[in-house]
Design a protein around this motif. Structure first.
Motif, PDB file in Angstrom:
ATOM      1  N   TRP A 179      -6.648 -11.946  71.907  1.00 22.90           N
ATOM      2  CA  TRP A 179      -6.491 -13.395  71.779  1.00 22.90           C
ATOM      3  C   TRP A 179      -6.280 -13.998  73.166  1.00 22.90           C
ATOM      4  CZ3 TRP A 179      -7.148 -16.300  67.481  1.00 22.90           C
ATOM      5  CH2 TRP A 179      -6.704 -17.619  67.517  1.00 22.90           C
ATOM      6  N   GLU A 180      -7.350 -14.047  73.958  1.00 21.05           N
ATOM      7  CA  GLU A 180      -7.243 -14.508  75.337  1.00 21.05           C
ATOM      8  C   GLU A 180      -8.346 -15.495  75.691  1.00 21.05           C
ATOM      9  OE1 GLU A 180      -4.814 -10.784  77.334  1.00 21.05           O
ATOM     10  OE2 GLU A 180      -6.882 -11.120  77.918  1.00 21.05           O
ATOM     11  N   GLY A 181      -8.563 -16.453  74.794  1.00 20.82           N
ATOM     12  CA  GLY A 181      -9.447 -17.563  75.087  1.00 20.82           C
ATOM     13  C   GLY A 181     -10.855 -17.139  75.452  1.00 20.82           C
ATOM     14  N   PRO A 182     -11.471 -17.813  76.434  1.00 18.53           N
ATOM     15  CA  PRO A 182     -12.868 -17.533  76.770  1.00 18.53           C
ATOM     16  C   PRO A 182     -13.093 -16.160  77.391  1.00 18.53           C
ATOM     17  CG  PRO A 182     -11.923 -19.079  78.334  1.00 18.53           C
ATOM     18  CD  PRO A 182     -10.919 -18.914  77.238  1.00 18.53           C
ATOM     19  N   HIS A 183     -12.019 -15.446  77.726  1.00 18.12           N
ATOM     20  CA  HIS A 183     -12.184 -14.071  78.211  1.00 18.12           C
ATOM     21  C   HIS A 183     -12.576 -13.141  77.060  1.00 18.12           C
ATOM     22  CE1 HIS A 183     -10.118 -15.136  82.006  1.00 18.12           C
ATOM     23  NE2 HIS A 183      -9.393 -15.908  81.229  1.00 18.12           N
ATOM     24  N   SER A 184     -12.253 -13.519  75.851  1.00 29.18           N
ATOM     25  CA  SER A 184     -12.544 -12.674  74.702  1.00 29.18           C
ATOM     26  C   SER A 184     -14.042 -12.674  74.421  1.00 29.18           C
ATOM     27  CB  SER A 184     -11.787 -13.173  73.472  1.00 29.18           C
ATOM     28  OG  SER A 184     -12.132 -12.415  72.335  1.00 29.18           O
ATOM     29  N   PRO A 185     -14.657 -11.506  74.207  1.00 33.14           N
ATOM     30  CA  PRO A 185     -16.100 -11.461  73.983  1.00 33.14           C
ATOM     31  C   PRO A 185     -16.512 -11.853  72.574  1.00 33.14           C
ATOM     32  CG  PRO A 185     -15.198  -9.255  73.889  1.00 33.14           C
ATOM     33  CD  PRO A 185     -14.051 -10.163  74.269  1.00 33.14           C
ATOM     34  N   ALA A 186     -15.550 -12.104  71.696  1.00 34.02           N
ATOM     35  CA  ALA A 186     -15.863 -12.498  70.320  1.00 34.02           C
ATOM     36  C   ALA A 186     -14.998 -13.691  69.947  1.00 34.02           C
ATOM     37  CB  ALA A 186     -15.624 -11.322  69.364  1.00 34.02           C
ATOM     38  N   GLY A 187     -15.137 -14.157  68.736  1.00 34.17           N
ATOM     39  CA  GLY A 187     -14.431 -15.360  68.314  1.00 34.17           C
ATOM     40  C   GLY A 187     -12.977 -15.116  67.975  1.00 34.17           C
ATOM     41  N   ARG A 188     -12.279 -16.237  67.705  1.00 37.06           N
ATOM     42  CA  ARG A 188     -10.851 -16.160  67.401  1.00 37.06           C
ATOM     43  C   ARG A 188     -10.581 -15.357  66.137  1.00 37.06           C
ATOM     44  NH1 ARG A 188      -9.263 -22.113  66.819  1.00 37.06           N
ATOM     45  NH2 ARG A 188     -11.494 -22.377  66.479  1.00 37.06           N
ATOM     46  N   LYS A 189     -11.490 -15.420  65.161  1.00 36.92           N
ATOM     47  CA  LYS A 189     -11.232 -14.788  63.868  1.00 36.92           C
ATOM     48  C   LYS A 189     -11.115 -13.273  63.967  1.00 36.92           C
ATOM     49  CE  LYS A 189     -13.379 -18.390  61.030  1.00 36.92           C
ATOM     50  NZ  LYS A 189     -14.443 -18.704  60.051  1.00 36.92           N
ATOM     51  N   VAL A 190     -11.755 -12.678  64.955  1.00 36.04           N
ATOM     52  CA  VAL A 190     -11.727 -11.215  65.057  1.00 36.04           C
ATOM     53  C   VAL A 190     -10.804 -10.729  66.168  1.00 36.04           C
ATOM     54  CG1 VAL A 190     -14.054 -11.049  64.133  1.00 36.04           C
ATOM     55  CG2 VAL A 190     -13.736 -11.098  66.593  1.00 36.04           C
ATOM     56  N   SER A 191     -10.183 -11.655  66.892  1.00 36.04           N
ATOM     57  CA  SER A 191      -9.301 -11.250  67.982  1.00 36.04           C
ATOM     58  C   SER A 191      -7.934 -10.836  67.447  1.00 36.04           C
ATOM     59  CB  SER A 191      -9.140 -12.396  68.979  1.00 36.04           C
ATOM     60  OG  SER A 191     -10.372 -12.700  69.595  1.00 36.04           O
ATOM     61  N   VAL A 192      -7.267  -9.966  68.185  1.00 40.47           N
ATOM     62  CA  VAL A 192      -5.976  -9.422  67.774  1.00 40.47           C
ATOM     63  C   VAL A 192      -5.009  -9.475  68.946  1.00 40.47           C
ATOM     64  CG1 VAL A 192      -7.016  -7.885  66.045  1.00 40.47           C
ATOM     65  CG2 VAL A 192      -6.674  -7.054  68.381  1.00 40.47           C
ATOM     66  N   ASP A 193      -3.746  -9.129  68.685  1.00 39.16           N
ATOM     67  CA  ASP A 193      -2.785  -9.042  69.780  1.00 39.16           C
ATOM     68  C   ASP A 193      -2.812  -7.644  70.383  1.00 39.16           C
ATOM     69  OD1 ASP A 193      -1.352  -7.405  68.003  1.00 39.16           O
ATOM     70  OD2 ASP A 193      -0.018  -9.020  67.393  1.00 39.16           O
ATOM     71  N   GLU A 194      -2.091  -7.450  71.462  1.00 38.05           N
ATOM     72  CA  GLU A 194      -2.163  -6.181  72.199  1.00 38.05           C
ATOM     73  C   GLU A 194      -1.663  -4.988  71.382  1.00 38.05           C
ATOM     74  OE1 GLU A 194      -0.432  -6.439  76.053  1.00 38.05           O
ATOM     75  OE2 GLU A 194      -1.943  -7.819  76.822  1.00 38.05           O
ATOM     76  N   PRO A 195      -0.522  -5.068  70.673  1.00 41.70           N
ATOM     77  CA  PRO A 195      -0.086  -3.911  69.880  1.00 41.70           C
ATOM     78  C   PRO A 195      -1.092  -3.532  68.791  1.00 41.70           C
ATOM     79  CG  PRO A 195       1.746  -5.423  70.220  1.00 41.70           C
ATOM     80  CD  PRO A 195       0.516  -6.126  70.693  1.00 41.70           C
ATOM     81  N   THR A 196      -1.702  -4.528  68.145  1.00 40.99           N
ATOM     82  CA  THR A 196      -2.688  -4.232  67.101  1.00 40.99           C
ATOM     83  C   THR A 196      -3.919  -3.573  67.704  1.00 40.99           C
ATOM     84  OG1 THR A 196      -1.898  -6.122  65.808  1.00 40.99           O
ATOM     85  CG2 THR A 196      -4.058  -5.247  65.251  1.00 40.99           C
ATOM     86  N   GLN A 197      -4.344  -4.043  68.868  1.00 40.30           N
ATOM     87  CA  GLN A 197      -5.481  -3.417  69.536  1.00 40.30           C
ATOM     88  C   GLN A 197      -5.209  -1.933  69.786  1.00 40.30           C
ATOM     89  OE1 GLN A 197      -6.069  -3.772  73.809  1.00 40.30           O
ATOM     90  NE2 GLN A 197      -8.127  -4.587  73.486  1.00 40.30           N
ATOM     91  N   ALA A 198      -4.007  -1.615  70.216  1.00 33.38           N
ATOM     92  CA  ALA A 198      -3.651  -0.216  70.476  1.00 33.38           C
ATOM     93  C   ALA A 198      -3.700   0.607  69.191  1.00 33.38           C
ATOM     94  CB  ALA A 198      -2.260  -0.144  71.103  1.00 33.38           C
ATOM     95  N   ASP A 199      -3.186   0.050  68.099  1.00 35.74           N
ATOM     96  CA  ASP A 199      -3.233   0.746  66.807  1.00 35.74           C
ATOM     97  C   ASP A 199      -4.670   1.061  66.421  1.00 35.74           C
ATOM     98  OD1 ASP A 199      -0.500   0.433  66.677  1.00 35.74           O
ATOM     99  OD2 ASP A 199      -0.557  -1.211  65.231  1.00 35.74           O
ATOM    100  N   TYR A 200      -5.530   0.054  66.508  1.00 32.91           N
ATOM    101  CA  TYR A 200      -6.910   0.225  66.066  1.00 32.91           C
ATOM    102  C   TYR A 200      -7.672   1.193  66.959  1.00 32.91           C
ATOM    103  CZ  TYR A 200      -6.219  -3.826  62.968  1.00 32.91           C
ATOM    104  OH  TYR A 200      -5.792  -4.691  61.990  1.00 32.91           O
TER     105      TYR A 200
END
Length: 724
Positions: A572-593
């Motif tokens: 969830w880092e704005g225009p740095h994210s390569p995909a849209g808001r709906k598929v973005s996650v926070d850092e702990p969730t990213q690590a889990d996945y």
């Protein structure tokens, strides 16, 4: 009260106003840096507007500031700006008025607007530091969890102070008009706030009137999401201080009912039309350059340096029209995929039924990298720390110089790592195949000494990468294969279809126009379904990896090898994210996945290689540059990958243990017979039973955790490692 001291400015592209008591130095350079989202240290909000924290570097000081970027694209917004001024200018004016009225808000420093009619505008204010939006306090309060989640916080004092502060705002004639609980900030270290502790923000919709009547006051107060009547009364009493006019309480309650009814009505009216909104033209982030002047629909592509990928300016309607024009030629490719479908599905079912029939050696996690010229040695140190042995370097054939990439490949080769390369295309290279030939030949000459694995193509089913028809990619692939094989003994992978579109992969690897491949490469982004265990069209992340393997093992034009050369979960880092808001996650969730996907797709043998894209990047990387420094911060996903490699190196998976639904227990052994159980629960907290009581346990980041007293242990969404 605040003394206002400001000064207007007019530069080549920008105009605005600044706080004149600050020594700005080169104002143009300051503005260029402030409005570049690449300088963002933290994303605060990512929606219609973009808010981020950055550092303002001045001759005599450094200030932590918040930049609010307003997009003004579209005739309606351009007209509104012309008639009423830009939102940045209005935010600036209101901020001074709030401070002059004695209402705390973020101190205004600067407003900027483009001279282009539909150009962006920016409002810059001092960062308020360690504050929290009142929404997080009131969410806990509204559901009755305040004593557990926010112990010691004096809500009665908060509501009273908030009421008194808002009355001060209204006494100054200030009508906020967007007074949500997200627009009230509370210092994190204050448990009994006074009115001066509560900051009111997001002021661009505010109006100033000579006098505010009871209805306008009630319209502001009713927007605050305070669910309990007792809490509403505390706010009301604090606001009026025992001097409420006759009927004011009734007016407040009616206003709240009307406001909630309005919100509910909007949702119901908009719901039937939501499915059609994706056909409407989309606005772009302010940093993205416009399409080349006079460009055709197929050529409206520019590079987005923040997400490190192309941006397609063509609208969905324009793209659909091109697809319809191309359908006759694309129909043949679809027919090839349909003919291949029966044998693919048959092989997929056999693979799924025989999964884990025998032990699977942990092959090691793969990692995508790009040069980090600011501190190349720190990049190499991070790769060493992770312990990965397979890396993939994305090369850009449209560039003429590849010095940083060559230095990186040489350094990694010297460490004995297996190096693969990705060779993406852009629209210019698709149109000029002779230029593509020369660039591939040059890259082969430069990089084969360090690694002999090449992925030809990138996201070939996405028009923003320059490919509109599959035949265009197949022509590029044939040229690249000839040049690469002429340069040495290489492994050529393709077609690098992105996301879960198996028909595109099946079509290209089963027709005569495809050059012989040494393996199938897939950019298997499964983030659109959230957790890797979630299903899309009946396929989980692991099932998708198995289907890619089934396509590789039944392909007419490829050897039976399946690699996943890109995967990530965007942040969830704005225009740095390569995909849209709906598929973005926070850092702990990213690590889990990350940990769970590597285990499900790689440890089980569903894929031969899995590479995370990429090591250093905002928006999705395992590491991110620290503020004003070349130092790299290790995100939780970095620690998760480091732990995965450390725990599983030299081990093999010998099977899955019985566990409740959506809980997973994977059994690994090493050469000495030592056992390691890796477990998690995809849906949250769960309890599983191990074959024996663990002697020690480790968390997903490598930290020691309590092993428990018996065989039954707790697991959650983060992976845990149990030695037994």
């Amino acid at each position: 009260m605040t003394d206002r001291s400001t000064q207007s400015f007019d530069l080549d592209q920008w105009r605005g106003e600044k706080e004149s008591r600050i020594q700005w130095g080169d104002l143009g350079a300051v503005i260029d840096r402030l409005i570049d989202p690449g300088s963002a240290r933290e994303t605060l909000h990512w929606g219609r507007n973009y808010l981020y924290v950055t550092e303002l570097q001045l001759p005599n000081e450094r200030l932590e500031v918040v930049v609010k970027q307003f997009r003004n694209q579209g005739a309606k917004r351009a007209l509104d700006r012309k008639l009423r001024g830009s939102k940045a200018e209005r935010s600036w004016l209101r901020a001074w008025q709030y401070l002059e009225a004695g209402v705390p808000t973020a101190a205004p420093l600067l407003w900027i607007e483009s001279k282009e009619p539909q150009g962006p505008s920016f409002f810059i204010s001092k960062h308020l530091g360690d504050t929290v939006e009142a929404r997080y306090l009131l969410r806990a309060r509204n559901v009755g969890h305040d004593s557990e989640d926010i112990p010691g916080f004096d809500f009665e004092r908060f509501f009273d102070s908030l009421g008194r502060g808002l009355r001060q705002m209204h006494r100054g004639g200030l009508f906020h008009r967007d007074l949500s609980i997200g627009n009230v900030l509370v210092p994190k270290d204050v448990t009994a706030p006074d009115p001066e502790d509560l900051y009111i923000i997001d002021l661009n919709r505010s109006r100033r009137r000579a006098r505010l009547g009871p209805l306008a006051r009630a319209r502001d107060l009713c927007r605050l999401k305070i669910d309990h009547a007792a809490d509403q009364r505390l706010l009301f009493d604090g606001y009026w201080g025992g001097e409420a006019p006759l009927g004011a309480w009734t007016l407040y309650r009616l206003s709240r009912w009307a406001f909630l009814a309005k919100i509910d009505g909007k949702k119901k009216v908009r719901a039937p039309f939501k499915r059609f909104t994706h056909w409407l033209p989309r606005t772009t982030h302010a940093h993205i350059k416009p399409a080349p002047e006079g460009a055709s629909v197929r050529d409206k592509i520019v590079w987005d340096h923040l997400s490190d990928q192309p941006h397609q300016h063509a609208s969905r309607l324009q793209k659909t029209w091109i697809r319809l024009l191309d359908f006759p030629s694309q129909g043949r490719h679809l027919g090839v995929a349909l003919l291949a479908l029966p044998r693919i599905l048959l092989r997929y079912r056999r693979l799924k039924s025989s999964l884990l029939d025998g032990p699977v050696e942990w092959p090691g996690a793969g990692l995508c990298v790009r040069p980090y010229p600011e501190a190349p040695e720190e990049l190499l140190a991070a790769i060493d720390e992770l312990g990965v042995r397979q890396v993939l370097i994305r090369l850009h054939p449209w560039q003429e110089e590849h010095g940083p990439e060559e230095e990186l490949a040489k350094a990694l080769h010297g460490r004995g790592l297996e190096i693969a390369y990705s060779l993406p295309q852009n629209r210019d290279l698709v149109r000029d195949t002779e230029l593509w030939r020369r660039r591939i030949a040059e890259l082969a000459r430069l990089f084969i000494p360090y690694g002999r694995i090449f992925q030809v193509g990138q996201a070939v089913n996405r028009s923003k990468w320059g490919i509109w028809r599959y035949g265009e990619y197949l022509k590029l692939a044939r040229i690249a294969a000839v040049e690469l094989r002429a340069a040495g003994d290489v492994m050529v992978l393709g077609p690098a279809v992105i996301d879960f579109e198996p028909y595109a992969t099946a079509s290209m690897i089963n027709q005569r126009g495809c050059p012989p491949l040494d393996g199938v490469a897939s950019l298997l982004y499964v983030d659109r379904r959230g957790a890797p265990e979630n299903e899309q069209a009946g396929f989980s992340g692991q099932d998708k990896a198995l289907l890619c393997r089934a396509m590789a093992e039944t392909a007419r034009r490829s050897k039976p090898r399946s690699w996943i050369t890109e995967v990530n979960w965007p942040l969830w880092e704005g225009p740095h994210s390569p995909a849209g808001r709906k598929v973005s996650v926070d850092e702990p969730t990213q690590a889990d996945y990350l940990a769970r996907f590597y285990l499900l797709a790689l440890a089980t043998g569903a894929a031969e290689r899995v590479y995370w894209w990429q090591l250093v990047a905002r928006g999705y990387g395992l590491m991110v540059p620290e503020a004003e420094s070349t130092a790299l911060r290790r995100r939780p996903a970095f620690l998760a990958l480091r732990t995965l490699e450390a725990q599983l190196r030299g081990r093999r998976l010998v099977g899955m243990l019985p566990s409740p639904e959506r809980s997973y227990l994977m059994r690994f052994v090493d050469g000495d017979g030592g056992e390691l159980i890796v477990g998690w629960c995809a849906d949250g907290d769960g309890e599983v039973e191990l074959p024996a009581a663990p002697v020690e346990a480790f968390g997903q980041s490598g930290e020691r955790v309590a092993a428990g007293d018996g065989r039954c242990v707790k697991v959650d969404q983060s992976v845990r490692y149990f030695r037994i």
